[in-house]
Design a protein around this motif. Structure first.
Motif, PDB file in Angstrom:
ATOM      1  N   LYS A   6       0.825  -1.212   0.000  1.00 31.50           N
ATOM      2  CA  LYS A   6       0.000   0.000   0.000  1.00 31.50           C
ATOM      3  C   LYS A   6       0.860   1.263   0.000  1.00 31.50           C
ATOM      4  N   GLY A   7       0.389   2.267  -0.766  1.00 31.75           N
ATOM      5  CA  GLY A   7       1.043   3.559  -0.785  1.00 31.75           C
ATOM      6  C   GLY A   7       2.320   3.622  -1.584  1.00 31.75           C
ATOM      7  N   SER A   8       2.588   2.618  -2.413  1.00 35.42           N
ATOM      8  CA  SER A   8       3.873   2.579  -3.115  1.00 35.42           C
ATOM      9  C   SER A   8       3.762   2.746  -4.620  1.00 35.42           C
ATOM     10  N   HIS A   9       2.540   3.005  -5.146  1.00 32.04           N
ATOM     11  CA  HIS A   9       2.416   3.122  -6.594  1.00 32.04           C
ATOM     12  C   HIS A   9       1.210   3.968  -6.962  1.00 32.04           C
ATOM     13  N   ASP A  10       1.088   4.234  -8.259  1.00 31.02           N
ATOM     14  CA  ASP A  10       0.035   5.088  -8.771  1.00 31.02           C
ATOM     15  C   ASP A  10      -1.343   4.442  -8.604  1.00 31.02           C
ATOM     16  N   GLU A  11      -2.304   5.249  -8.159  1.00 30.23           N
ATOM     17  CA  GLU A  11      -3.645   4.720  -7.893  1.00 30.23           C
ATOM     18  C   GLU A  11      -4.353   4.280  -9.174  1.00 30.23           C
ATOM     19  N   ARG A  12      -4.112   4.962 -10.286  1.00 32.73           N
ATOM     20  CA  ARG A  12      -4.789   4.593 -11.528  1.00 32.73           C
ATOM     21  C   ARG A  12      -4.352   3.214 -12.010  1.00 32.73           C
ATOM     22  N   ALA A  13      -3.048   2.936 -11.892  1.00 32.17           N
ATOM     23  CA  ALA A  13      -2.570   1.613 -12.283  1.00 32.17           C
ATOM     24  C   ALA A  13      -3.165   0.540 -11.381  1.00 32.17           C
ATOM     25  N   GLU A  14      -3.285   0.851 -10.106  1.00 34.61           N
ATOM     26  CA  GLU A  14      -3.858  -0.120  -9.171  1.00 34.61           C
ATOM     27  C   GLU A  14      -5.326  -0.389  -9.480  1.00 34.61           C
ATOM     28  N   ASN A  15      -6.062   0.642  -9.841  1.00 36.73           N
ATOM     29  CA  ASN A  15      -7.484   0.460 -10.147  1.00 36.73           C
ATOM     30  C   ASN A  15      -7.699  -0.483 -11.318  1.00 36.73           C
ATOM     31  N   GLU A  16      -6.788  -0.454 -12.305  1.00 33.87           N
ATOM     32  CA  GLU A  16      -6.882  -1.385 -13.426  1.00 33.87           C
ATOM     33  C   GLU A  16      -6.809  -2.830 -12.931  1.00 33.87           C
ATOM     34  N   ILE A  17      -5.904  -3.091 -11.987  1.00 33.89           N
ATOM     35  CA  ILE A  17      -5.737  -4.451 -11.477  1.00 33.89           C
ATOM     36  C   ILE A  17      -6.905  -4.825 -10.580  1.00 33.89           C
ATOM     37  N   LEU A  18      -7.369  -3.883  -9.769  1.00 35.99           N
ATOM     38  CA  LEU A  18      -8.521  -4.155  -8.905  1.00 35.99           C
ATOM     39  C   LEU A  18      -9.736  -4.561  -9.728  1.00 35.99           C
ATOM     40  N   ASN A  19      -9.924  -3.895 -10.855  1.00 36.24           N
ATOM     41  CA  ASN A  19     -11.056  -4.207 -11.725  1.00 36.24           C
ATOM     42  C   ASN A  19     -10.911  -5.587 -12.360  1.00 36.24           C
ATOM     43  N   ALA A  20      -9.687  -5.955 -12.758  1.00 37.19           N
ATOM     44  CA  ALA A  20      -9.465  -7.241 -13.415  1.00 37.19           C
ATOM     45  C   ALA A  20      -9.492  -8.408 -12.434  1.00 37.19           C
ATOM     46  N   SER A  21      -9.100  -8.175 -11.198  1.00 40.44           N
ATOM     47  CA  SER A  21      -8.948  -9.265 -10.230  1.00 40.44           C
ATOM     48  C   SER A  21     -10.281  -9.896  -9.872  1.00 40.44           C
ATOM     49  N   ASP A  22     -10.244 -11.197  -9.629  1.00 39.35           N
ATOM     50  CA  ASP A  22     -11.440 -11.932  -9.208  1.00 39.35           C
ATOM     51  C   ASP A  22     -11.671 -11.814  -7.713  1.00 39.35           C
ATOM     52  N   VAL A  23     -10.593 -11.698  -6.960  1.00 34.24           N
ATOM     53  CA  VAL A  23     -10.660 -11.633  -5.501  1.00 34.24           C
ATOM     54  C   VAL A  23      -9.763 -10.501  -5.021  1.00 34.24           C
ATOM     55  N   SER A  54      -3.774  -6.260  13.292  1.00 32.50           N
ATOM     56  CA  SER A  54      -3.832  -6.440  11.839  1.00 32.50           C
ATOM     57  C   SER A  54      -5.205  -6.972  11.451  1.00 32.50           C
ATOM     58  N   LYS A  55      -5.795  -6.376  10.405  1.00 33.59           N
ATOM     59  CA  LYS A  55      -7.144  -6.747   9.984  1.00 33.59           C
ATOM     60  C   LYS A  55      -7.175  -7.055   8.487  1.00 33.59           C
ATOM     61  N   LEU A  56      -7.849  -8.140   8.145  1.00 30.58           N
ATOM     62  CA  LEU A  56      -8.027  -8.564   6.764  1.00 30.58           C
ATOM     63  C   LEU A  56      -9.487  -8.441   6.370  1.00 30.58           C
ATOM     64  N   SER A  57      -9.747  -7.779   5.251  1.00 29.27           N
ATOM     65  CA  SER A  57     -11.094  -7.748   4.681  1.00 29.27           C
ATOM     66  C   SER A  57     -11.032  -8.296   3.262  1.00 29.27           C
ATOM     67  N   ILE A  58     -12.141  -8.913   2.824  1.00 25.75           N
ATOM     68  CA  ILE A  58     -12.215  -9.509   1.491  1.00 25.75           C
ATOM     69  C   ILE A  58     -13.484  -8.978   0.820  1.00 25.75           C
ATOM     70  N   PRO A  59     -13.396  -7.777   0.219  1.00 26.56           N
ATOM     71  CA  PRO A  59     -14.599  -7.144  -0.316  1.00 26.56           C
ATOM     72  C   PRO A  59     -15.069  -7.691  -1.652  1.00 26.56           C
ATOM     73  N   LYS A  60     -14.242  -8.514  -2.315  1.00 21.74           N
ATOM     74  CA  LYS A  60     -14.617  -8.978  -3.658  1.00 21.74           C
ATOM     75  C   LYS A  60     -14.207 -10.425  -3.846  1.00 21.74           C
ATOM     76  N   ILE A  61     -15.162 -11.285  -4.205  1.00 23.31           N
ATOM     77  CA  ILE A  61     -14.898 -12.669  -4.593  1.00 23.31           C
ATOM     78  C   ILE A  61     -15.861 -13.017  -5.722  1.00 23.31           C
ATOM     79  N   ARG A  62     -15.386 -13.049  -6.941  1.00 18.59           N
ATOM     80  CA  ARG A  62     -16.262 -13.415  -8.056  1.00 18.59           C
ATOM     81  C   ARG A  62     -16.697 -14.865  -7.914  1.00 18.59           C
ATOM     82  N   GLY A  63     -18.001 -15.090  -8.081  1.00 20.47           N
ATOM     83  CA  GLY A  63     -18.542 -16.437  -7.976  1.00 20.47           C
ATOM     84  C   GLY A  63     -19.009 -16.804  -6.582  1.00 20.47           C
TER      85      GLY A  63
END
Length: 326
Positions: free
Chosen positions: A260-277, A292-301
């Protein structure tokens, strides 16, 4: 097939010709030689021939498209009467364990096979230990970008885990060292940055050709390295597309570890959109402890998990299953 680089790291080389490619070429040749018209008769499929895959926690019924079409309607030879057949035989995606039992139980058995997982984490969380545990579930191709594979292997063993199922792809040494083992500075060199993406793509194609239907993991530790390269955005997009296609074509779960916080947000959004989970890890500082907390907001299927999962690292990932009381 594997070999040893001059820096002593096992990598994949010399991909074999894909059996899928040969089969496709043969089918195309036959289609060009002759055109055969066939009359299909649809029949009800007995329940006992529907294939079933057993997993650790439950059974999943897998039905091919041909069987689904057959079961959706039955054509009577005498009356041409179409009878409807229930289509709800297929119960969902094939779910496979991650290697962390409590996490699998929380998810309902694990993650859907052929998922590309974007794992975004606070660097302070030691989230790489998740990936060490994931290697225990099946054969794993582990791409290292931040350090030598021998150090990752040592950390896996320090967690009392077995590294024998892990094949490392040494991006780190390929990028930061010469063939003679001398360290070099390539930071910002667009030509070298483009070449390292091609190197990663080459190894992905080799993995696809060599897996031959075997269930595997592909882990990039970390993927932020690629997101920060000085390359045309189209090259990064091509790598993401190849990762996605490889994940779907092979029986794979692919994990892209992002800091987190180490790269451009636009590039990350492309991957977030493509990712299944999407896995998202945050660290909270309290007066008496760090949480430490883990959330899983997206799981296709599958239905995404609304609960936040608390965990700590101590000889592996320890997940807190207690519930907060308001």
């Amino acid at each position: 097939m594997s070999s040893q680089l001059s820096v002593g790291t096992e990598v994949i080389i010399t991909p074999r010709v894909s059996q899928r490619k040969r089969a496709a070429e043969q089918e195309l040749s036959l289609a060009e030689e002759t055109q055969v018209q066939r009359k299909l008769e649809l029949r009800a499929v007995p329940q006992d021939i529907v294939p079933v895959i057993e997993t650790n926690d439950f059974r999943e019924t897998v039905v091919s498209s041909e069987i689904m079409e057959t079961m959706s309607s039955v054509v009577s030879r005498d009356t041409n009467e179409v009878k409807s057949i229930p289509k709800n035989v297929y119960n969902g995606p094939v779910v496979v364990p991650t290697g962390i039992y409590v996490l699998d139980r929380t998810l309902g058995g694990g993650l859907p096979l052929n998922s590309m997982v974007y794992f975004s984490a606070d660097p302070r969380s030691m989230s790489e230990v998740f990936f060490y545990e994931f290697t225990q579930s099946r054969k794993t191709y582990y791409f290292t970008t931040g350090r030598r594979p021998k150090y990752v292997r040592s950390d896996i063993m320090n967690q009392n885990l077995d590294p024998s199922n892990v094949i490392f792809v040494d991006i780190y040494s390929e990028y930061y060292f010469t063939s003679m083992g001398d360290m070099v500075d390539h930071l910002g060199n667009g030509h070298i940055d483009s070449k390292i993406i091609e190197y990663a793509e080459y190894n992905l194609r080799t993995i696809l050709n060599d897996s031959q239907g075997e269930e595997i993991n592909i882990i990039f530790d970390n993927f932020s390295f690629f997101m920060n390269l000085n390359v045309n955005p189209g090259l990064l997009k091509r790598l993401i597309n190849l990762l996605y296609e490889t994940t779907k074509e092979a029986n794979s779960i692919t994990f892209l570890y992002s800091l987190k916080g180490s790269h451009d947000e636009r590039a990350e959004n492309e991957i977030l959109n493509a990712s299944d989970v999407i896995f998202d890890v945050d660290v909270e500082r309290h007066p008496d402890k760090i949480l430490s907390k883990l959330s899983i907001p997206k799981i296709r299927g599958m239905a995404p998990k609304t609960d936040v999962i608390k965990f700590n690292v101590s000889e592996g990932i320890n997940i807190d299953t207690s519930k907060d009381i308001a």
